[in-house]
Write an enzyme that holds these catalytic residues in place. Structure first.
Site, mmCIF file in Angstrom:
data_model
loop_
_atom_site.group_PDB
_atom_site.id
_atom_site.type_symbol
_atom_site.label_atom_id
_atom_site.label_comp_id
_atom_site.label_asym_id
_atom_site.label_seq_id
_atom_site.Cartn_x
_atom_site.Cartn_y
_atom_site.Cartn_z
ATOM 1 N N MET A 1 21.488 29.168 18.366
ATOM 2 C CA MET A 1 22.269 30.230 17.754
ATOM 3 C C MET A 1 23.609 30.351 18.444
ATOM 4 S SD MET A 1 21.322 34.270 17.550
ATOM 5 C CE MET A 1 22.029 34.909 19.071
ATOM 6 N N CYS A 2 24.673 30.457 17.668
ATOM 7 C CA CYS A 2 26.001 30.699 18.216
ATOM 8 C C CYS A 2 26.146 32.184 18.542
ATOM 9 C CB CYS A 2 27.066 30.280 17.214
ATOM 10 S SG CYS A 2 26.905 28.575 16.652
ATOM 11 N N GLU A 3 27.166 32.514 19.316
ATOM 12 C CA GLU A 3 27.439 33.916 19.615
ATOM 13 C C GLU A 3 28.904 34.227 19.371
ATOM 14 O OE1 GLU A 3 25.868 36.060 22.815
ATOM 15 O OE2 GLU A 3 24.028 34.883 22.979
ATOM 16 N N ILE A 78 31.066 31.009 20.934
ATOM 17 C CA ILE A 78 30.448 29.911 21.667
ATOM 18 C C ILE A 78 29.407 29.280 20.755
ATOM 19 C CG2 ILE A 78 30.923 30.725 24.008
ATOM 20 C CD1 ILE A 78 28.131 31.925 24.105
ATOM 21 N N ASN A 108 28.743 32.898 12.733
ATOM 22 C CA ASN A 108 27.425 32.592 13.288
ATOM 23 C C ASN A 108 26.456 32.603 12.113
ATOM 24 O OD1 ASN A 108 24.827 32.758 14.323
ATOM 25 N ND2 ASN A 108 25.138 34.724 15.329
#
Length: 273
Positions: A1-3, A78, A108
């Protein structure tokens, strides 16, 4: 998972503290080691840093953490890639010019079966995220002009997000430097700091800051993130389908859309975000 990470403030403010917490999650306190980026608005200009490596070990990220770049609007991302190349062109936030302003976007989520419309804006990289951004701007460019009131534009952005949510998770940040628009289908939270200010401690780094010593009584600074960045403050969680428009640290418009329940096990995860 992106943040995701965004800031909206009523006075030029640096992102050093919050970005330090986010950067640790990029390959040290978290698995998001497949690239990072951040965009700071300065007037009509935008200062952008990208790196396809892990933010936790990036010398460029170290510069962002220690050099106080002042901005009233900033967004950061990120990345954790599951499918698709780890490369500079696939690193958020993405940026395009529209009506003499730089628009920036970070996402995301993972979309399934989404095909962007053709138009002036085309993706450079391979991500569904950049495809959504180009589709969104193409739609805005076709339907409106530079004199369109913000309220009308935001209505169109919300409608587009509602449509994108049919294809999967669409947690996103969008800014033109005047405002920061946020949309959540799974996870997002925010905190607004104003007088009286106090100390705060990061969850993912041994860093504490006393905001009273760094601010004036008139300052208003809001931070939006995928998950809370501090351990001793109360963050406000978004609801699924909730959107908020931020300007100068305050929510100036908000609403909630009906979105499909997310059915994938990696909540908010993105194959090519």
């Amino acid at each position: 998972m992106c943040e995701l990470l965004a800031m909206s403030a009523n006075t030029p403010t640096d992102l050093c503290f919050s970005f330090t917490g986010l950067a640790r999650r990029g390959g040290e306190a978290g698995p998001h080691a497949d690239g990072w980026g951040v965009a700071f608005y300065e007037g009509r200009g935008v200062r952008v840093f990208h790196d396809p490596g892990a933010s936790a070990s990036s010398r460029i990220a170290e510069l962002v953490q220690t050099h106080p770049i002042k901005s009233e609007a900033a967004i950061s991302h990120i990345r954790q890639a599951n499918v698709g190349r780890i490369s500079l062109e696939n690193t958020h936030p993405f940026i395009r010019e529209l009506w003499g302003r730089y628009w920036t976007f970070a996402h995301n989520g993972q979309l399934h079966g989404f095909a962007p419309r053709r138009g002036v804006y085309r993706p450079v990289g391979e991500t569904d995220s950049e495809a959504v951004f180009c589709d969104l701007l193409n739609g805005i460019r076709e339907a409106f002009d530079a004199d369109t009131p913000d309220a009308q534009l935001i209505d169109a952005v919300v409608a587009a997000c509602r449509n994108y949510a049919r294809y999967g998770v669409i947690n996103l940040l969008l800014s033109n430097g005047e405002w920061v628009f946020t949309f959540c289908t799974t996870r997002m939270c925010a905190i607004t700091r104003r007088a009286p200010f106090g100390p705060a401690r990061l969850r993912d780094a041994d860093v504490t800051v006393d905001f009273e010593a760094e601010t004036t009584p008139d300052d208003i600074v809001s931070v939006i993130a995928t998950d809370p960045l501090t351990s001793d403050e109360q963050w406000d969680a978004y609801q699924p389908g909730e959107w908020r428009l931020w300007r100068k640290g305050e929510v100036v418009a908000r609403g909630r859309e009906t979105v499909p329940a997310h059915r994938h096990p990696a909540v908010g995860g993105s194959a090519v975000s």
